[in-house]
Scaffold this motif. Structure first.
Motif, PDB file in Angstrom:
ATOM      1  N   GLU A   8      -5.634  -6.488  -7.633  1.00  0.00           N
ATOM      2  CA  GLU A   8      -5.306  -6.823  -6.253  1.00  0.00           C
ATOM      3  C   GLU A   8      -4.530  -8.132  -6.136  1.00  0.00           C
ATOM      4  OE1 GLU A   8      -8.747  -4.590  -3.793  1.00  0.00           O
ATOM      5  OE2 GLU A   8      -8.833  -4.988  -5.931  1.00  0.00           O
ATOM      6  N   LEU A  60      -6.123 -11.463   2.963  1.00  0.00           N
ATOM      7  CA  LEU A  60      -7.447 -11.941   2.604  1.00  0.00           C
ATOM      8  C   LEU A  60      -7.832 -13.072   3.542  1.00  0.00           C
ATOM      9  CD1 LEU A  60      -9.525 -11.308   0.365  1.00  0.00           C
ATOM     10  CD2 LEU A  60      -8.552 -13.195  -0.935  1.00  0.00           C
ATOM     11  N   PHE A  68      -5.850  -8.074  -0.400  1.00  0.00           N
ATOM     12  CA  PHE A  68      -6.660  -7.142  -1.160  1.00  0.00           C
ATOM     13  C   PHE A  68      -6.072  -5.756  -0.947  1.00  0.00           C
ATOM     14  CE2 PHE A  68      -8.736  -7.374   2.987  1.00  0.00           C
ATOM     15  CZ  PHE A  68      -8.969  -6.043   3.291  1.00  0.00           C
ATOM     16  N   GLY A  94     -12.063  -5.168  -5.384  1.00  0.00           N
ATOM     17  CA  GLY A  94     -11.783  -4.813  -3.999  1.00  0.00           C
ATOM     18  C   GLY A  94     -11.718  -3.308  -3.783  1.00  0.00           C
TER      19      GLY A  94
END
Length: 384
Positions: A8, A60, A68, A94
């Motif tokens: 991610e 995020l 993410f 994630g």
């Protein structure tokens, strides 16, 4: 072999996970393997690079510029059904990572995960200590659904195994001793900071965020400054705590994010590295500072536990008071600090990124040849 890496975070994002993942990818490619990368599309990115699958992401919270990945099961199922990897590596926990593990399990593709972040400790740092055990259970469920969980240190591997994480394997870290080298020291950069040769440049390099325990670094520097009026504190990086830190400490020097060779130049141009964090799984910057010829003060875990010989090529401490004492001692003793930096550089010359790539390759190849079920415990082992 054909491998897939799911992450991610990825450069040009600057953080330890992104750079570690890219290093593993490049290491596999250098060994002749086909590697595909699955990651969120970054801001302003219109097209993927070859062998890269871009998926949707979301910002995020409290980390501008980082994302993410959203679940991408359908796309991964199509992609891996058409071009099946021999094994996959999932670097982050994630939603994208979860969907990758589900698809891998459905297709019978062996998977390894990387344990890069102590989210259980982050809960405490962000004022939510009651969620620490919940985070640990969530991470355990994620990692135990893979055939192996990779950790950078023996200490972390033993901790995870004590918390019922299964199939934990150690994959050592290394450092690029050409990028990080004392020869990159730059007097012009020091003058730009307002620091002449002979004066003391203390550096912090990393994410400027609450989980890094930065208040301790500030306290240590202020104690040192009472003994060394010429000392200046240089901050390399960015993050949600930068604005307040700068407002409260107008004499600090903030250099922002640096990339590539500039990171090595900033490290080598300083004199002492303070690393106050106690929530890292490793701490790549410890090795980078040592390779740059800097004495390091850090807590005795992660990279410091694995690589610092206390009092020889750095100082590894166990509490805040010792951290402050070590910073003031090294900052006020030029001869001891320089000698420690020279020994640190020599110690890092024994670490080879090519060996890490070979160990990573061997581990993935082992999974590909023995794609057994996930989740069965076994003794903690090292890939190096």
């Amino acid at each position: 072999m054909r491998y897939a890496i799911v992450t991610e975070t990825y450069p040009p994002e600057i953080n330890g996970v992104a750079l570690t993942v890219q290093g593993l990818e490049l290491g596999l490619r250098a060994r002749g393997h086909a590697v595909s990368v699955v990651r969120p599309r970054q801001d302003g990115e219109s097209a993927a690079q070859p062998d890269t699958l871009l998926v949707r992401g979301a910002g995020l919270p409290r980390y501008p510029g980082l994302k993410f990945g959203l679940p991408a099961s359908a796309r991964l199922l199509r992609q891996w059904s058409q071009a099946r990897p021999d094994a996959i590596y999932v670097a982050t926990e994630g939603p994208l990572g979860w969907s990758a593990l589900r698809v891998a399990r459905k297709l019978g593709i062996p998977a390894a995960t990387g344990f890069h972040t102590r989210f259980d400790q982050y809960m405490r740092d962000y004022g939510l200590p009651f969620l620490g055990n919940t985070a640990l259970r969530w991470m355990r469920r994620f990692h135990n659904s893979a055939q192996a969980t990779l950790v950078p240190t023996r200490e972390l591997g033993e901790f995870l195994q004590s918390q019922r994480f299964t199939r934990v394997r150690r994959l050592a870290r290394a450092v690029d001793t050409q990028q990080f080298h004392p020869g990159r020291r730059d007097s012009a950069l020091r003058r730009q900071w307002g620091i002449e040769e002979g004066a003391l440049a203390v550096v912090y390099l990393g994410r400027i965020a609450p989980e890094k325990n930065l208040e301790l670094a500030v306290r240590a520097f202020r104690e040192l400054q009472r003994l060394r009026a010429d000392a200046r504190f240089v901050w390399v990086g960015d993050g949600p705590a930068r604005a307040q830190l700068a407002q409260e400490n107008p004499d600090f020097i903030f250099c922002g994010l640096q990339r590539g060779a500039e990171v090595g130049r900033h490290f080598a141009s300083a004199d002492l590295f303070l690393f106050p964090s106690h929530s890292e799984t490793f701490g790549n910057t410890t090795l980078e500072a040592m390779a740059s010829g800097l004495a390091v003060v850090a807590f005795d875990y992660g990279a410091a536990r694995e690589h610092v010989h206390h009092g020889v090529d750095g100082i590894a401490v166990g509490n805040d008071a010792d951290f402050i004492a070590a910073a003031t001692m090294l900052g006020s003793d030029d001869a001891a600090r320089l000698a420690m930096g020279l020994r640190a550089r020599k110690a890092m010359e024994r670490l080879h990124p090519t060996q890490v790539a070979a160990d990573f390759d061997a581990l993935l190849a082992e999974l590909a040849s023995n794609p057994g079920p996930a989740g069965r415990p076994h003794a903690f082992t090292s890939a190096a």
